[in-house]
Design an enzyme around this catalytic site. Structure first.
Site, short mmCIF file in Angstrom:
data_model
loop_
_atom_site.label_atom_id
_atom_site.label_comp_id
_atom_site.label_asym_id
_atom_site.label_seq_id
_atom_site.Cartn_x
_atom_site.Cartn_y
_atom_site.Cartn_z
N GLU A 1 0.79 -1.22 0.00
CA GLU A 1 0.00 0.00 0.00
C GLU A 1 0.84 1.29 0.00
O GLU A 1 0.86 2.04 1.00
CB GLU A 1 -0.98 0.00 1.18
CG GLU A 1 -1.91 -1.20 1.16
CD GLU A 1 -3.09 -1.07 2.12
OE1 GLU A 1 -3.07 -0.21 3.00
OE2 GLU A 1 -4.06 -1.84 1.96
N GLU B 1 -5.83 -8.33 -0.08
CA GLU B 1 -6.55 -8.06 1.18
C GLU B 1 -7.96 -7.62 0.85
O GLU B 1 -8.17 -6.77 -0.01
CB GLU B 1 -5.94 -6.87 1.97
CG GLU B 1 -4.66 -7.15 2.66
CD GLU B 1 -4.13 -5.93 3.44
OE1 GLU B 1 -4.94 -5.05 3.83
OE2 GLU B 1 -2.91 -5.88 3.62
C1 FCB Z 1 -4.93 -2.16 5.10
C2 FCB Z 1 -3.62 -2.60 5.70
C3 FCB Z 1 -3.74 -3.66 6.74
C4 FCB Z 1 -4.97 -3.48 7.61
C5 FCB Z 1 -6.19 -3.25 6.76
C6 FCB Z 1 -7.46 -3.10 7.54
O1 FCB Z 1 -4.82 -0.85 4.66
O2 FCB Z 1 -2.76 -3.07 4.69
O3 FCB Z 1 -2.56 -3.68 7.48
O4 FCB Z 1 -4.75 -2.46 8.50
O5 FCB Z 1 -6.02 -2.13 5.95
#
Ligand code: FCB
Length: 434
Positions: free
Chosen positions: A168, A351
């Site tokens: 990110e 994610e």
């Molecule tokens: C993302 C992050 C992860 C977690 C989620 C909810 O931005 O990569 O570490 O905090 O959000």
């Protein structure tokens, strides 16, 4: 239970669970250096309840049981991150043998259980001594990070199934240097502009360093949002366009087209590092896959309270307990867009998940987002995998331990892990399919 079945995602689709070092490991012993999150979290005002990752889920000691949970859930893969300060306490130079040993045990533990290691080099725990030198604001980060990448590649590379450089970059740069919400907590446009470029430049030098160590299957993990305009008024559409440039296109255009959006290079010209154009070939090094983290949409309207007049608004969709709008269609559209406009590389949803205590809502969230992936595949997006965020309830950065994203509940007093309905839903879908 999920309504979707494994078959609907295709025969070789990878299911995994994701975590990050600072959020679960604890274990601040055995020569681990300090990171920017150690001091940021100990500074009142930054994190709810002044929670820190000092103990977190004690994964440093409890990793065997945590890997058993991944295996028993039927998952194919585990997405984890290396803690840079555990491996190289000063950020550069001397390598900590106990750090190497920890990740040796962890990776070998995955392989013994038939779990594929998906590694991330940087999930936000920058060694403090590097922050003292300006961290992501200092161009030298590109060589510091490449040195670290070479250490990881040399020691672990042949056992990793896939490796991402940065998790990110928007968060590393903008959330941490402009919005001040994450470490190091700057709120400064020049700081952010420099970090926005250096994070991608460092990604590129790390790709080179990993390739020099013959590490295969390299990528980056971008957090992307489906941006939408609050109305069809031209000024709101312009706000959306700027919001999209700041959140999505800076990173996508940089990595896949070797240039940044003109809407930003013109506005940020006086703050960006001089001569950044010369680095764009390194920024856009060829990759083997792209990871996308997706949580919500970004709704934009013209207004005085956002950078360059682009205000991010909250919409009226259902939300998680953090107030993030739930929008599976946004994931579908984003995957189709990235495939259409940017790259034919394999895509992974590295994610997605929701902060929630009512786990039936989480079951529906995952079911709907898996369906969105299948829909995107139907429109040609080559999506190869899906990782739940997160395996465990864990340290949710500025929310501390108040926010629970896990498919497994963690009692922070006793460290007892209890699978939730969402874990059982994955297990039901994946059972006997590995
Ligand atoms: C993302 C992050 C992860 C977690 C989620 C909810 O931005 O990569 O570490 O905090 O959000």
């Amino acid at each position: 239970m999920f309504s979707i079945s494994r078959d609907e995602l295709g025969p070789n689709f990878t299911f995994g669970a994701a975590t990050a070092a600072y959020q679960i490991e604890g274990g601040q012993t055995d020569g681990r250096g300090t990171s920017i999150w150690d001091t940021f979290s100990s500074t009142p005002g930054n994190v709810k309840n002044l929670d820190t990752g000092a103990i977190a889920c004690d994964h440093y000691n409890r990793w065997p049981g945590d890997l058993d949970l991944i295996r028993d859930g039927g998952f194919d893969a585990y997405r984890f991150s290396f803690a840079w300060p555990r491996l190289i306490p000063e950020g550069t130079g001397v390598v900590n043998p106990k750090g190497l040993e920890f990740y040796d045990r962890l990776i070998d533990g995955m392989l013994e259980r038939g779990i594929k290691p998906y590694a991330t080099l940087y999930h936000w725990d920058l060694p403090s001594p590097l922050q003292d030198k300006g961290g992501w604001m200092n161009r030298d980060i590109a060589s510091w990070f490449a040195e670290y990448a070479a250490v990881v590649g040399h020691h672990f590379g042949d056992r990793l199934h896939a490796t991402a450089t940065i998790n990110e970059p928007w968060c590393v740069a903008f959330l941490s240097h402009f919005l001040g919400i994450h470490a190091p907590g700057y709120r400064d446009l020049r700081a952010a502009s420099r970090a926005m470029h250096h994070v991608l430049f460092a990604h590129g030098t790390a790709i080179d360093a990993l390739r020099a160590e013959s590490v295969k299957n390299l990528g980056i993990v971008l957090n992307l949002e489906k941006t939408e305009a609050a109305s069809d008024k031209p000024e709101d559409i312009e706000a959306q366009n700027l919001g999209d440039a700041l959140f999505n296109r800076w990173y996508l255009d940089g990595v896949f087209k070797g240039r940044y959006p003109e809407a930003l290079t013109s506005r940020l010209a006086e703050y960006l590092p001089e001569g950044f154009e010369k680095d764009m070939e390194v920024v856009s090094r060829p990759l083997d896959w792209l990871g996308i983290n997706y949580y919500t949409r970004g709704l934009y309207a013209a207004g005085p309270n956002g950078l360059f007049g682009a205000e991010r608004r909250s919409g009226d969709l259902e939300t998680s307990d953090l107030g993030w709008e739930i929008y599976p269609k946004g994931l579908e559209d984003l995957l189709v867009r990235v495939n259409r406009d940017y790259t034919k590389l394999p895509l992974y949803v590295t994610e997605t998940g929701m902060s929630e205590t009512n786990d039936e809502r989480r079951v529906k969230y995952y079911d709907d987002h898996l369906r969105a992936v299948a829909n995107a595949q139907g429109q040609g997006a080559d999506v190869r995998g899906f990782f739940a965020w997160s395996l465990l309830d864990n340290y949710e950065w500025s929310q501390g331990y108040t926010s629970r994203f896990g498919i497994v509940h963690v009692d922070y007093e006793t460290q007892v892990r209890t699978p939730k309905a969402s874990y059982r839903a994955f297990q039901g879908m994946l059972h006997n399919t590995r």
